[in-house]
Design a protein around this motif. Sequence first.
Motif, PDB file in Angstrom:
ATOM      1  N   ILE A 189     -49.337  32.114  15.021  1.00 51.44           N
ATOM      2  CA  ILE A 189     -49.632  31.388  13.791  1.00 51.44           C
ATOM      3  C   ILE A 189     -49.903  29.933  14.161  1.00 51.44           C
ATOM      4  O   ILE A 189     -49.491  29.472  15.227  1.00 51.44           O
ATOM      5  N   GLN A 190     -50.573  29.217  13.275  1.00 51.07           N
ATOM      6  CA  GLN A 190     -50.879  27.821  13.529  1.00 51.07           C
ATOM      7  C   GLN A 190     -49.647  26.947  13.277  1.00 51.07           C
ATOM      8  O   GLN A 190     -48.965  27.103  12.260  1.00 51.07           O
ATOM      9  N   PHE A 191     -49.369  26.054  14.218  1.00 49.11           N
ATOM     10  CA  PHE A 191     -48.324  25.059  13.970  1.00 49.11           C
ATOM     11  C   PHE A 191     -48.775  24.112  12.869  1.00 49.11           C
ATOM     12  O   PHE A 191     -49.942  23.736  12.790  1.00 49.11           O
TER      13      PHE A 191
ATOM     14  N   THR B 232     -45.580  31.030   4.052  1.00 47.37           N
ATOM     15  CA  THR B 232     -44.334  31.632   4.537  1.00 47.37           C
ATOM     16  C   THR B 232     -43.271  31.713   3.451  1.00 47.37           C
ATOM     17  O   THR B 232     -43.097  30.789   2.652  1.00 47.37           O
TER      18      THR B 232
ATOM     19  N   SER C 115     -44.381  24.094  18.346  1.00 43.72           N
ATOM     20  CA  SER C 115     -45.769  24.439  18.654  1.00 43.72           C
ATOM     21  C   SER C 115     -45.820  25.662  19.574  1.00 43.72           C
ATOM     22  O   SER C 115     -46.616  26.585  19.360  1.00 43.72           O
TER      23      SER C 115
ATOM     24  N   PHE D 293     -39.663  26.411   8.472  1.00 40.88           N
ATOM     25  CA  PHE D 293     -40.637  27.441   8.108  1.00 40.88           C
ATOM     26  C   PHE D 293     -40.864  27.485   6.608  1.00 40.88           C
ATOM     27  O   PHE D 293     -41.950  27.856   6.143  1.00 40.88           O
TER      28      PHE D 293
ATOM     29  N   ARG E 255     -43.988  25.783   5.010  1.00 35.61           N
ATOM     30  CA  ARG E 255     -45.310  26.370   5.145  1.00 35.61           C
ATOM     31  C   ARG E 255     -45.710  27.107   3.863  1.00 35.61           C
ATOM     32  O   ARG E 255     -44.932  27.918   3.336  1.00 35.61           O
TER      33      ARG E 255
ATOM     34  N   CYS F 298     -44.840  28.737  17.520  1.00 35.12           N
ATOM     35  CA  CYS F 298     -45.937  29.214  16.678  1.00 35.12           C
ATOM     36  C   CYS F 298     -46.994  29.932  17.519  1.00 35.12           C
ATOM     37  O   CYS F 298     -47.570  30.931  17.076  1.00 35.12           O
ATOM     38  N   ASP F 299     -47.240  29.445  18.714  1.00 33.83           N
ATOM     39  CA  ASP F 299     -48.165  30.150  19.616  1.00 33.83           C
ATOM     40  C   ASP F 299     -47.652  31.550  19.902  1.00 33.83           C
ATOM     41  O   ASP F 299     -48.421  32.525  19.891  1.00 33.83           O
TER      42      ASP F 299
END
Length: 241
Positions: A174-176, A30, A166, A24, A27, A169-170
């Motif tokens: 949030i977007q992967f 983040t 993935s 994380f 990102r 994140c769903d």
Amino acid sequence: MDSTKRICLWSGPRNISTALMYAFAQRADTKVFDEPLYAYYLKHHPEAHKYHPGVDDILNTMEIDGNKVVQEMLSNNRKPVLFFKHMTHHLLDLDRKFMEKTISIILTRNPVDMLPSFDKVIQNPTIDDVGYALHIELLRYFEKHNIPFTVLDSKRVLEDPKKVLSKLCDFANIQFEENMLSWQPQQRVEDGIWAKYWYHNVHQSSGFQQYKAKDEPFPEHLNMLLEQCQPYYNELIKYAL
């Protein structure tokens, strides 16, 4: 309205929680935090300060008031996404109501793999040290109060990190991002002061390591603890992504 997403990862020890924190941290949206309730736990647990490495450094550099830590978590909006890596046993008797305002993830690992690893740092652990019963207690709290949550199993993450992250994140809406799958093999500024005792392997890594089953015999002195932990793990895995 505060739109910050506050992700709380509730892990047991000797898991892949630090690797997930590093994922994380890749990102741009983040900011990650490493076990902000650790000093609170050490200060208020009757025995833990006697056998956890680096106790004095932790108590002297971190907030020991758990309620203040929670308030800081809820008021912090430095980035659109905040990722808090926690150990479930650090909660002690804190009011769980703040979890209604966070995104809750439970991270578990098969005790056959975890217990021998933990025992190498903290010998002869108990069920309270390793988190399995507390994870089920937390899961039931989420269910009782209709708090959305999900469960990650370390083995499944390591077997297919892109697929599981993935899905995670769903869940967090949030977007992967592909860059979550790799990082530079080094320490991070966010690492807790205890990193030198626990994080050697992740500091040498550049991503999620391929899962490998233990090839050493399971320590006999941990058999009773394994019998205690296994039913909790078997229940947790039913919820895993």
